[in-house]
Scaffold this motif. Sequence first.
Motif, PDB file in Angstrom:
ATOM      1  N   LYS A 129       0.833  -1.206   0.000  1.00 47.81           N
ATOM      2  CA  LYS A 129       0.000   0.000   0.000  1.00 47.81           C
ATOM      3  C   LYS A 129       0.866   1.254   0.000  1.00 47.81           C
ATOM      4  N   ALA A 130       1.916   1.257   0.822  1.00 48.14           N
ATOM      5  CA  ALA A 130       2.808   2.416   0.886  1.00 48.14           C
ATOM      6  C   ALA A 130       3.509   2.634  -0.453  1.00 48.14           C
ATOM      7  N   LEU A 131       3.916   1.546  -1.099  1.00 53.31           N
ATOM      8  CA  LEU A 131       4.554   1.669  -2.408  1.00 53.31           C
ATOM      9  C   LEU A 131       3.597   2.234  -3.448  1.00 53.31           C
ATOM     10  N   LEU A 132       2.362   1.746  -3.443  1.00 50.01           N
ATOM     11  CA  LEU A 132       1.386   2.237  -4.410  1.00 50.01           C
ATOM     12  C   LEU A 132       1.115   3.723  -4.201  1.00 50.01           C
ATOM     13  N   LEU A 133       0.962   4.137  -2.966  1.00 54.55           N
ATOM     14  CA  LEU A 133       0.718   5.555  -2.694  1.00 54.55           C
ATOM     15  C   LEU A 133       1.909   6.412  -3.133  1.00 54.55           C
ATOM     16  N   THR A 134       3.111   5.903  -2.902  1.00 53.02           N
ATOM     17  CA  THR A 134       4.297   6.629  -3.360  1.00 53.02           C
ATOM     18  C   THR A 134       4.314   6.711  -4.882  1.00 53.02           C
ATOM     19  N   GLY A 135       3.975   5.610  -5.544  1.00 57.46           N
ATOM     20  CA  GLY A 135       3.930   5.595  -6.994  1.00 57.46           C
ATOM     21  C   GLY A 135       2.885   6.543  -7.549  1.00 57.46           C
ATOM     22  N   LEU A 136       1.732   6.603  -6.921  1.00 56.94           N
ATOM     23  CA  LEU A 136       0.678   7.522  -7.358  1.00 56.94           C
ATOM     24  C   LEU A 136       1.162   8.972  -7.296  1.00 56.94           C
ATOM     25  N   THR A 137       1.831   9.309  -6.212  1.00 58.16           N
ATOM     26  CA  THR A 137       2.344  10.673  -6.065  1.00 58.16           C
ATOM     27  C   THR A 137       3.369  11.000  -7.138  1.00 58.16           C
ATOM     28  N   LYS A 138       4.271  10.054  -7.408  1.00 58.94           N
ATOM     29  CA  LYS A 138       5.290  10.289  -8.425  1.00 58.94           C
ATOM     30  C   LYS A 138       4.673  10.447  -9.809  1.00 58.94           C
ATOM     31  N   LEU A 139       3.648   9.669 -10.108  1.00 58.45           N
ATOM     32  CA  LEU A 139       2.987   9.805 -11.409  1.00 58.45           C
ATOM     33  C   LEU A 139       2.289  11.163 -11.522  1.00 58.45           C
ATOM     34  N   LYS A 140       1.641  11.576 -10.459  1.00 56.82           N
ATOM     35  CA  LYS A 140       0.964  12.881 -10.474  1.00 56.82           C
ATOM     36  C   LYS A 140       1.980  14.007 -10.640  1.00 56.82           C
ATOM     37  N   GLN A 141       3.112  13.896  -9.974  1.00 59.15           N
ATOM     38  CA  GLN A 141       4.150  14.918 -10.101  1.00 59.15           C
ATOM     39  C   GLN A 141       4.680  15.016 -11.524  1.00 59.15           C
ATOM     40  N   ARG A 142       4.580  13.927 -12.271  1.00 57.02           N
ATOM     41  CA  ARG A 142       5.063  13.910 -13.651  1.00 57.02           C
ATOM     42  C   ARG A 142       3.950  14.202 -14.658  1.00 57.02           C
ATOM     43  N   GLY A 143       2.845  14.722 -14.176  1.00 55.03           N
ATOM     44  CA  GLY A 143       1.796  15.187 -15.068  1.00 55.03           C
ATOM     45  C   GLY A 143       0.806  14.147 -15.541  1.00 55.03           C
ATOM     46  N   MET A 144       0.817  12.974 -14.931  1.00 56.69           N
ATOM     47  CA  MET A 144      -0.131  11.945 -15.326  1.00 56.69           C
ATOM     48  C   MET A 144      -1.513  12.202 -14.720  1.00 56.69           C
ATOM     49  N   ASP A 145      -2.543  11.764 -15.428  1.00 60.87           N
ATOM     50  CA  ASP A 145      -3.916  11.902 -14.959  1.00 60.87           C
ATOM     51  C   ASP A 145      -4.448  10.634 -14.312  1.00 60.87           C
ATOM     52  N   THR A 146      -3.886   9.490 -14.719  1.00 58.01           N
ATOM     53  CA  THR A 146      -4.432   8.201 -14.305  1.00 58.01           C
ATOM     54  C   THR A 146      -3.316   7.212 -14.026  1.00 58.01           C
ATOM     55  N   ALA A 147      -3.489   6.410 -12.991  1.00 56.63           N
ATOM     56  CA  ALA A 147      -2.586   5.294 -12.713  1.00 56.63           C
ATOM     57  C   ALA A 147      -3.275   4.007 -13.134  1.00 56.63           C
ATOM     58  N   VAL A 148      -2.491   3.094 -13.696  1.00 50.82           N
ATOM     59  CA  VAL A 148      -3.008   1.813 -14.168  1.00 50.82           C
ATOM     60  C   VAL A 148      -2.265   0.694 -13.454  1.00 50.82           C
ATOM     61  N   LEU A 149      -2.988  -0.347 -13.102  1.00 50.81           N
ATOM     62  CA  LEU A 149      -2.391  -1.502 -12.423  1.00 50.81           C
ATOM     63  C   LEU A 149      -3.025  -2.764 -12.991  1.00 50.81           C
ATOM     64  N   GLY A 150      -2.199  -3.725 -13.339  1.00 50.30           N
ATOM     65  CA  GLY A 150      -2.694  -5.004 -13.822  1.00 50.30           C
ATOM     66  C   GLY A 150      -2.423  -6.102 -12.820  1.00 50.30           C
ATOM     67  N   THR A 151      -3.388  -6.998 -12.666  1.00 54.79           N
ATOM     68  CA  THR A 151      -3.202  -8.135 -11.763  1.00 54.79           C
ATOM     69  C   THR A 151      -4.120  -9.263 -12.184  1.00 54.79           C
ATOM     70  N   SER A 152      -3.842 -10.447 -11.688  1.00 51.82           N
ATOM     71  CA  SER A 152      -4.646 -11.615 -12.019  1.00 51.82           C
ATOM     72  C   SER A 152      -5.968 -11.605 -11.250  1.00 51.82           C
ATOM     73  N   SER A 153      -6.996 -12.161 -11.865  1.00 52.60           N
ATOM     74  CA  SER A 153      -8.285 -12.296 -11.173  1.00 52.60           C
ATOM     75  C   SER A 153      -8.170 -13.215  -9.971  1.00 52.60           C
ATOM     76  N   GLU A 154      -7.101 -14.020  -9.921  1.00 46.64           N
ATOM     77  CA  GLU A 154      -6.894 -14.917  -8.778  1.00 46.64           C
ATOM     78  C   GLU A 154      -6.140 -14.255  -7.636  1.00 46.64           C
ATOM     79  N   ASN A 155      -5.550 -13.096  -7.886  1.00 47.07           N
ATOM     80  CA  ASN A 155      -4.745 -12.420  -6.863  1.00 47.07           C
ATOM     81  C   ASN A 155      -5.638 -11.498  -6.041  1.00 47.07           C
ATOM     82  N   LEU A 156      -6.375 -12.090  -5.133  1.00 46.44           N
ATOM     83  CA  LEU A 156      -7.326 -11.322  -4.335  1.00 46.44           C
ATOM     84  C   LEU A 156      -6.630 -10.347  -3.394  1.00 46.44           C
TER      85      LEU A 156
END
Length: 314
Positions: free
Chosen positions: A254-281
Amino acid sequence: MTSLVSRGYTGPQDLQAMLDLLLAVRPAERIKVYPGIVDLHELLAMPEVQANTRLWLTGDHQLVGFAIVDRYCNLLFELAPQAAVELESEVVAWGESCLRRTLQDGVVSGTLDASCSGEDFERIAWLERNGFAPQEIRTLRLIRPLGQPIPAPQLPPGFSIRSVAGDDEVEALVTLHRAAFGTQNMTVKERLSMMHTPEYAAELDLVVSAPDGRLAAYCLVSISRLENERSGRKEGNTDPVATHPDFQGRGLAKALLLTGLTKLKQRGMDTAVLGTSSENLAMQHVAASVGFFIRSKTLWFSRPVSAATVSRHE
């Protein structure tokens, strides 16, 4: 159309031709469907994938199709519309021949797998008429608008987030990945190929360092300017994400994702995308906790392949 010539992959000039074909035939909304621009760079950096790549060209050397079988027996292909019907059997035959070369130690059969967007009805029909049966597993594409507030990450005492320390840390990253997912799939060569693509940004390759110095978790954040230009979007990716079993349940992902979101926003991104398996609950739960939601699904298909079958490419 005129008769086609097929051959193996020969080098960077072929990669560029494959990228050009992908950009020419894919609609903008599917430009990031696997394998996208970044994926092709990663895949074709590995000799074993190069050996499993076939190209089809016209007499005047125009590329009209390619097929790849990756390390996980996934058939990846792109075809120009004028060659799509003519090359169906050729593409499947190439995929089967590559898979059979991996069957050994008494194994007499396996499955050749393929995927496509759940909304790509033409590709779904192509796969089904060529003997690929739909599977239950899905790859989920989750998104998170970056205009919403992003909470500050919280880490346990003694843990810290930093960028990867270059190629010297690759073996530790591979060990972490394998432990987190319980697999031997990730290799040093594969991780290096991810880190040596033209748009890789080392400062976005994040790890959590434990109090004893071990790598406890990682999140590879990335931005493809080329894909964004083609799609007309401002998106960045926050995957893969992995936490070593010794450190799970402490909020590191969770901490990594929040850090990543901030870095993407700082670089002018509008949206973050994440891919994962339907089995990875577990990953779905963590992603939802920071605001991700499912936008689309990738479907998977499998075709049985017997080692005894003979292919024209062998």
